[in-house]
Enzyme design. Structure first.
Site, PDB file in Angstrom:
ATOM      1  N   THR A 130       0.879  -1.180   0.000  1.00 47.45           N
ATOM      2  CA  THR A 130       0.000   0.000   0.000  1.00 47.45           C
ATOM      3  C   THR A 130       0.912   1.224   0.000  1.00 47.45           C
ATOM      4  O   THR A 130       2.137   1.099   0.143  1.00 47.45           O
ATOM      5  CB  THR A 130      -0.888   0.059   1.268  1.00 47.45           C
ATOM      6  OG1 THR A 130      -0.045   0.389   2.383  1.00 47.45           O
ATOM      7  CG2 THR A 130      -1.596  -1.260   1.531  1.00 47.45           C
ATOM      8  N   ASP A 131       0.336   2.392  -0.131  1.00 48.61           N
ATOM      9  CA  ASP A 131       1.152   3.613  -0.115  1.00 48.61           C
ATOM     10  C   ASP A 131       1.860   3.772   1.232  1.00 48.61           C
ATOM     11  O   ASP A 131       2.995   4.216   1.300  1.00 48.61           O
ATOM     12  CB  ASP A 131       0.285   4.845  -0.397  1.00 48.61           C
ATOM     13  CG  ASP A 131      -0.166   4.861  -1.852  1.00 48.61           C
ATOM     14  OD1 ASP A 131       0.546   4.225  -2.673  1.00 48.61           O
ATOM     15  OD2 ASP A 131      -1.208   5.452  -2.147  1.00 48.61           O
ATOM     16  N   CYS A 132       1.162   3.414   2.295  1.00 43.11           N
ATOM     17  CA  CYS A 132       1.769   3.585   3.621  1.00 43.11           C
ATOM     18  C   CYS A 132       2.613   2.369   4.041  1.00 43.11           C
ATOM     19  O   CYS A 132       3.471   2.486   4.906  1.00 43.11           O
ATOM     20  CB  CYS A 132       0.712   3.906   4.659  1.00 43.11           C
ATOM     21  SG  CYS A 132      -0.787   2.937   4.507  1.00 43.11           S
ATOM     22  N   TYR A 133       2.345   1.215   3.432  1.00 41.64           N
ATOM     23  CA  TYR A 133       3.110  -0.009   3.740  1.00 41.64           C
ATOM     24  C   TYR A 133       3.593  -0.632   2.431  1.00 41.64           C
ATOM     25  O   TYR A 133       3.002  -1.580   1.917  1.00 41.64           O
ATOM     26  CB  TYR A 133       2.233  -1.015   4.501  1.00 41.64           C
ATOM     27  CG  TYR A 133       1.779  -0.546   5.863  1.00 41.64           C
ATOM     28  CD1 TYR A 133       2.684  -0.500   6.927  1.00 41.64           C
ATOM     29  CD2 TYR A 133       0.462  -0.170   6.095  1.00 41.64           C
ATOM     30  CE1 TYR A 133       2.277  -0.077   8.179  1.00 41.64           C
ATOM     31  CE2 TYR A 133       0.050   0.257   7.337  1.00 41.64           C
ATOM     32  CZ  TYR A 133       0.961   0.299   8.377  1.00 41.64           C
ATOM     33  OH  TYR A 133       0.555   0.722   9.614  1.00 41.64           O
ATOM     34  N   PRO A 134       4.691  -0.094   1.860  1.00 43.62           N
ATOM     35  CA  PRO A 134       5.075  -0.508   0.500  1.00 43.62           C
ATOM     36  C   PRO A 134       5.703  -1.897   0.400  1.00 43.62           C
ATOM     37  O   PRO A 134       5.614  -2.533  -0.643  1.00 43.62           O
ATOM     38  CB  PRO A 134       6.088   0.560   0.078  1.00 43.62           C
ATOM     39  CG  PRO A 134       6.615   1.131   1.357  1.00 43.62           C
ATOM     40  CD  PRO A 134       5.514   1.020   2.367  1.00 43.62           C
TER      41      PRO A 134
END
Ligand code: SF4
Ligand code: SF4
Lengths: 139, 396
Positions: B135-139
């Protein structure tokens, strides 16, 4: 005549010694009574043997000296089936599976499950039933 | 009459009188109930055995860059990741990935969730493998690393069901061996297995849940934990003996503790051939002797506790509720029981040896002032029954 004694032994035969009739000589040349509990030859052609030898002490000594002239290792504790004392929880599940009472509860107060190797006939009935993987076979 | 406060004061000052549930029987016989109730502050109970509804929440902390684990395995054992990014729940009965289970019956089940928990508590190094969709916060989309329990922020044992009040005795009436969570049962009633610490077992010493409740402090493999809820399948409304002892499963406890404080000899992975894996736990529960009634119940003896003998080849799997007969723990402990005219050899899955050790360890901790009691904040229900799962063909 001196008294007879019985010793439980485990012998390991490396590949090169597997085909020699060593046990035959124990009986014939050293007058020993031999009681084999369990024997196995692995696919690598190595052999394991757990047995009792009964005879007079000197004969047994000489017989073992004879065995040692071959490339055979002798385990004097004769343990083909071992119990890892740290793994055993004394749950008591093995007790009903052991036909000889080698695994048993002697002290009704603590309910400690003891393993007396001398009473073990290496039937292997207990090996797979221990929930804590405490019982194992050397071969 | 004593209060928790008075008992805790005595514990604090190192003067508490503590006996195990084993010792208390003779003690009360000798001293009489009234005198003993005045004297004794705490009776310790304990059990050690497989407790399948056990597991733990682990928090790994964040990697650089961060990952939101969507699937994860510890030593190839699947953990539940449907919670926050680096929290997982590891369950005791989860099999290792690729375990053939019972494809070759009876399967061996050498390693699983319970064994991972044992390895964690023993401080062994374990492998974590996790995947993510990113995800954007957890790449980060994949991680493989090695850790011990000390690397974790939290390792909290949260067990929905421990300490069954009483339990079945498993037996096999069929003509083939069967492989169950009650162990290997030989054909034609050759053996039977039970699983309870009997007169030492926590809830058998408090059959109506008068003192053990939500909030009770318990000893969990050396860690100080507590009862956080009634256990799953808690069903106090059941058939009981005239003395009030349930003649079957009945009550259960949901327990939690800090795993970092647990002692490895009381946290052990379990393998049941042909069945699966689990976790055996050692648990001790202190009973505050508030009055004579409470004390009287802790004097329960093996001969007064009955367990139902159940055929695991037919009646148990078919859920028909049939009980062959009832036998006392005294009979079970003798190693032989009579089942419909046949003498049957008895084995066990619960370790009385370890339970006794635990009851004594807990008693020592209390005597030393290291273990204070906690008053429950809510009672366990007495009137619940166990409901079956109804199979419906349609939603309505
Ligand atoms: S089954 Fe295993 S753990 Fe249980 S008493 Fe026997 S050897 Fe010990
Ligand atoms: S191998 Fe057989 S005799 Fe030996 S301890 Fe196991 S069950 Fe008993």
């Amino acid at each position: 005549m001196s008294e007879t004694v019985t010793k439980k032994l485990m012998l390991f035969f490396p590949r090169c010694e597997c085909e020699k009739p060593i046990i035959y000589h124990l009986v014939k040349d050293y007058n020993l009574v031999v009681n084999v509990y369990r024997a196995k030859v692995t696919p690598e052609e190595e052999g394991y043997l757990v047995l009792d030898v009964t005879g007079v002490e000197e004969d047994i000594e000489q017989a073992l000296a004879f065995v040692k002239t071959f490339n055979v290792s002798i385990n004097y504790s004769g343990k083909g089936v071992t119990r890892d004392e740290n793994s055993c929880t004394h749950c008591g599940h093995c007790v009903t599976h052991c036909p000889t009472g080698a695994l048993r509860i002697d002290d009704k107060m603590t309910r400690e499950v003891i393993y007396s190797e001398a009473d073990c006939i290496e039937c292997m009935a207990c090996i797979g039933v221990c929930p804590f993987d405490a019982l194992a076979s050397a071969f | 009459m004593k209060t928790y406060e008075q008992i805790n004061d005595r514990i604090e000052s190192g003067k508490a009188v503590v006996l195990t549930a084993d010792e208390i029987i003779d003690y009360v016989d000798k001293k009489g109930l009234a005198a003993a109730a005045k004297e004794v502050d705490v009776v310790t109970t304990a059990t050690f055995g497989p407790m399948c509804s056990s597991g733990c929440f682990l928090n790994f902390g964040h990697s650089k860059p961060k990952i939101r684990m969507s699937e994860a395995w510890i030593e190839d054992v699947l953990v539940y990741t449907g919670i926050a990014a680096v929290d997982v729940y590891l369950g005791a009965t989860q099999l290792r990935h690729g375990d053939p289970a019972n494809m070759y019956h009876p399967g061996e089940f050498r390693y699983g969730g319970g064994h991972v928990i044992e390895d964690l508590v023993a401080g062994r190094k374990l492998q974590l493998f996790a995947l993510s969709y990113g995800t954007d916060c957890y790449p980060l989309r994949e991680i493989r690393t090695y850790f011990t329990i000390n690397d974790l922020n939290q390792a909290i044992m949260v067990n929905p069901r421990n300490c069954y009040q009483n339990y079945n005795v498993g037996i096999n009436f069929s003509d083939r061996p069967i492989y169950t969570y009650m162990g290997t049962l030989e054909p034609e009633r050759k053996n039977a297995n039970y699983c309870s610490a009997g007169q030492l077992s926590p809830l058998l010493n408090d059959p109506y849940y008068d003192v053990i409740g939500v909030g009770t402090k318990v000893w969990m493999a050396g860690a100080q934990g507590h009862v956080y809820a009634e256990g799953t399948q808690h069903a106090g409304a059941c058939e009981r003996t005239p003395g009030g002892i349930p003649k079957g499963g009945a009550g259960t406890l949901a327990l939690t503790c800090d795993m970092k404080k647990m002692r490895p000899e009381f946290v052990r992975g379990v393998t049941f051939r042909g069945y699966g894996v689990s976790l055996a736990l050692g648990i001790g529960v202190p009973i505050p002797i508030l009055n004579e009634d409470v004390l009287k119940r802790t004097c329960v003896r093996d001969r007064d506790i009955l367990a139902p003998v159940v055929d695991y080849s037919h009646d148990y799997p078919q859920n028909n509720g049939k009980v062959i007969c009832c036998v006392s723990y005294e009979q079970l402990r003798s190693g032989r029981i009579d089942v419909e005219g046949k003498e049957v050899a008895v084995g066990s899955l619960s370790s009385y040896y370890k339970a006794l050790q635990i009851a004594n360890l807990l008693a020592d901790e209390i005597r030393r002032g290291d273990f204070r009691l906690a008053e429950p904040i809510a009672p366990l229900p007495k009137d619940k029954k166990m409901k079956p799962l109804v199979t419906r063909k349609k939603p309505s």
